[in-house]
Design an enzyme around this catalytic site. Structure first.
Site, PDB file in Angstrom:
ATOM      1  N   TRP A   1       0.856  -1.097   0.076  1.00 31.14           N
ATOM      2  CA  TRP A   1      -0.059   0.145  -0.069  1.00 31.14           C
ATOM      3  C   TRP A   1       1.219   1.449  -0.001  1.00 31.14           C
ATOM      4  O   TRP A   1       0.689   1.966  -0.355  1.00 31.14           O
ATOM      5  CB  TRP A   1      -0.748   0.472   1.474  1.00 31.14           C
ATOM      6  CG  TRP A   1      -1.867  -1.071   1.025  1.00 31.14           C
ATOM      7  CD1 TRP A   1      -2.048  -2.023   2.061  1.00 31.14           C
ATOM      8  CD2 TRP A   1      -3.311  -1.512   0.225  1.00 31.14           C
ATOM      9  NE1 TRP A   1      -2.445  -3.163   1.851  1.00 31.14           N
ATOM     10  CE2 TRP A   1      -3.358  -3.144   0.410  1.00 31.14           C
ATOM     11  CE3 TRP A   1      -3.411  -1.335  -0.770  1.00 31.14           C
ATOM     12  CZ2 TRP A   1      -4.278  -4.117  -0.667  1.00 31.14           C
ATOM     13  CZ3 TRP A   1      -3.955  -1.367  -2.190  1.00 31.14           C
ATOM     14  CH2 TRP A   1      -4.998  -2.610  -1.545  1.00 31.14           C
ATOM     15  N   ASP A   2       2.248   1.101   0.994  1.00 34.92           N
ATOM     16  CA  ASP A   2       2.877   2.862   0.412  1.00 34.92           C
ATOM     17  C   ASP A   2       3.633   2.715  -0.987  1.00 34.92           C
ATOM     18  O   ASP A   2       3.516   4.136  -1.356  1.00 34.92           O
ATOM     19  CB  ASP A   2       3.732   2.169   1.459  1.00 34.92           C
ATOM     20  CG  ASP A   2       4.040   2.597   2.977  1.00 34.92           C
ATOM     21  OD1 ASP A   2       2.896   3.099   3.170  1.00 34.92           O
ATOM     22  OD2 ASP A   2       3.899   1.736   3.590  1.00 34.92           O
ATOM     23  N   CYS A   3       3.971   1.954  -1.685  1.00 29.72           N
ATOM     24  CA  CYS A   3       3.886   1.519  -3.056  1.00 29.72           C
ATOM     25  C   CYS A   3       3.046   2.046  -3.648  1.00 29.72           C
ATOM     26  O   CYS A   3       4.077   2.817  -4.692  1.00 29.72           O
ATOM     27  CB  CYS A   3       4.625   0.155  -3.234  1.00 29.72           C
ATOM     28  SG  CYS A   3       6.218  -0.332  -2.309  1.00 29.72           S
TER      29      CYS A   3
ATOM     30  N   GLY B   1       2.958   5.860  -3.094  1.00 26.99           N
ATOM     31  CA  GLY B   1       3.764   6.181  -2.864  1.00 26.99           C
ATOM     32  C   GLY B   1       3.856   7.307  -4.739  1.00 26.99           C
ATOM     33  O   GLY B   1       3.487   8.186  -5.156  1.00 26.99           O
TER      34      GLY B   1
END
Lengths: 411, 411
Positions: free
Chosen positions: B162-164, B167
């Site tokens: 989810w961060d990737c 981002g």
């Protein structure tokens, strides 16, 4: 009006990444035209499907687009697709695809029609092999590092994460290329592969360095958060929660709400280690977990939910998908991102709009996905500039298909 | 020259999503300035770290940026940070953050200095709770659907997916906002939360529909590819491979190379099911797997690697991270995306550049991450416009820190 209103993007795609890219642009206000064969693309029936065989996946991935059904196996169908891709307009001439076919949708051929075309092509890997999320992921090592410690069995992810990442990169690549065109008038061909997007991330996250510099290959660590403290615990009522102590503040919060400061101080003294350091918490994770386990075992989820939330603990409960829908207000119309949308052929259900809010515009309500071929006549007229008589004969000849019938169409 | 050369982006961030966004922009040619406290940000020592404590994670996530070390807890440090964020220039005034602080880096305060600022703020969730990848993911259901069938134990992902994803969305949001500013001169505040990015994906992938329309909550299915055919197999020499038959062509290829057409035809007849349909392959997956298992058990990996590749089978071998580095040419300097880069403080190792190729520019070689505070003097002079005497007294007073000493700096 939305942030990208006026932009037109044409999409030739299937499955996750490029459909997601097109939908992301559509949900920012771009006119996104997806073209498919009259019988539907390769993902027309992708699971999950309803009892009558309608694809919930297709409905999810194509919201807010226009759908054109064209027999691009025929020469005239191909010509029309090229006309749509290369139609004039300063904010058009933008094409995204994971299905580029040499000879008629390659960049060189298309630039004969529109010199300043911006095109993003997503491929499997740089060698032209057929790579998909479910093969890229095993090849790079994640499944062997996922799951319970000590197990030799690889665990594949369920979320097609690389597709979701690459799809958002297709958006960035297109916007960067179009930004450049606005300033230089030059078109651009942007090449991206799923495998490279994933391989780069392996380096970005430090995992390549871990192998190359430290000589270590990260193993399975269960649900422990690598390099700091984060762990799952069972509660007295059989639920499971995740707690995170990555930052110093998160660590202090976690000790405070569980009243374990004294125990952790004792542990710290006994081991002669400074638990305020994230790396030390990682190295001492099993001992920390031993301190916390009885606390969670002795309490039901409801006993500490409010306390944790009030104290700003970084935590969550584990849920099945159904529990998430039932329990989490963020997955309901209480969240302004969601609306109940009537999806033709499927019915009314909870549907997300764009996760972005652009303050100058506010939120757009989510729109349904089109029915296959719902906008064929409109696009052939408005974008390809064909006269009505020609459109009718194309439909009669089966080169184009306009969806008709009693399906309730979105306005 | 690169596709975004001339653009300037300022980043106040930590951890994965926003640092990844800034790095993605830097690797497309933007001048990305990250500012941190003189002692480093919250992720300055994020694992993995080298034997001497240098963060391979930080080095991975900040490649190609300029680093400014500023005491933003002091009033003058904050003022200078605001000057850097809001410095003039048609291609500047772009700010990304996951650390926005009310009162000095909120949008309203910053627009007092630069009215047309474009700012993307990534938050945890819409309620202001501290949500991170490792809490968002359990709350939405993926870990309960991951891992071996029949197990009740949740399996968290190792990739912070989810961060990737978020981002890369920060990149898209910023480029969309800046595109809009080029046309209207209006700035934009873009709000995005990690939880909403993930919750939307649950809908996009059809999983919400599966629950809401079909009344089904997807369970664990091991490594089977949901909704079509895809499965892992053990080989005679103890390796494990993944094979995919999502499309009709992939299915035909798989049967042909394993010589199982007759068996599959027999199976199809016996069950009276059409295995050319992807959904039917899913429903009959256990029977299909029974046919294929002996084939893989009887062969070593090397026995069929070439045949599979030549026949265009969609497959891969499972590898540990170390095996991936050792075996996969895509993770080596044979792949033009990778170069051996000298990372100050760490040494020379395999480093990815941008996964994008913009045909008008070709590939840029990857650049190392800066040392914390490497560019403080340069940015205070060139961007904030401070005279040398003032920069020196700021450094003497500890408000700013310029990295000095014998560390080999990147050119």
């Amino acid at each position: 009006m939305s942030i990208l209103t006026g932009m037109r993007v044409v999409e030739s795609s299937a499955f996750v990444a490029v459909p997601l890219a097109g939908m992301t642009l559509a949900q920012m206000g771009a006119d996104v035209i997806r073209f498919d064969l009259p019988q539907g693309g390769m993902d027309a029936k992708r699971w999950p499907v309803t009892a009558t065989g309608e694809s919930l996946f297709w409905a999810g991935m194509n919201k807010g687009k226009r759908s054109v059904a064209l027999d691009v196996k025929s020469p005239r169908g191909r010509e029309i697709a090229q006309e749509i891709i290369c139609a004039p307009g300063p904010d058009a001439g933008l094409f995204i695809t994971n299905l580029a076919v040499k000879g008629w949708t390659d960049y060189e051929t298309l630039t004969n029609r529109r010199k300043d075309l911006c095109m993003v092509q997503l491929r499997g890997d740089r060698n032209g092999r057929p790579a998909v999320d479910y093969t890229v992921n095993p090849s790079l090592g994640f499944p062997m590092a996922t799951g319970p410690k000590g197990s030799d069995d690889p665990v594949c992810h369920v979320l097609p994460a690389w597709d979701c990442i690459a799809g958002n990169m297709v958006v960035s690549g297109l916007l960067a290329a179009e930004r450049h065109r606005l300033r230089t008038r030059a078109g651009q061909f942007v090449d991206l592969t799923l495998k490279d997007a994933a391989a780069a991330m392996l380096g970005n996250l430090g995992i390549i360095g871990e192998v190359a510099v430290n000589g270590q290959s990260r193993e399975k660590h269960g649900n422990a958060l690598y390099g700091a403290y984060g762990q799952d615990f069972e509660t007295a009522d059989g639920r499971r929660v995740m707690v995170i102590a990555l930052t110093a503040r998160q660590w202090k919060n976690l000790m405070r709400v569980t009243g374990t400061e004294t125990d952790m101080n004792y542990l710290s003294g006994r081991m002669n280690r400074d638990l305020s350091q994230e790396g030390t918490r990682w190295e001492c994770r099993h001992e920390i977990t031993k301190v916390l386990t009885p606390w969670f075992r002795a309490r039901r989820l409801a006993d500490f939910t409010e306390t944790f939330d009030r104290a700003g603990v970084t935590w969550s409960v584990f849920r099945s998908f159904a529990e998430a829908l039932a329990e989490d207000a963020d997955l309901s119309t209480q969240n302004p991102m969601f609306k109940d949308v009537d999806q033709p052929g499927i019915g009314r259900y909870l549907t997300p709009g764009s996760p972005f809010t652009f303050a100058g515009y506010g939120r757009d309500d989510p729109r349904p996905a089109p029915i296959l071929g719902q906008h064929t006549e409109a696009v052939l007229a408005d974008v390809a500039g064909l006269p009505e008589t020609e459109i009718n004969s194309l439909i009669d000849a089966g080169v184009a298909m306009q969806m008709r019938g009693d399906v309730r169409l979105a306005s």
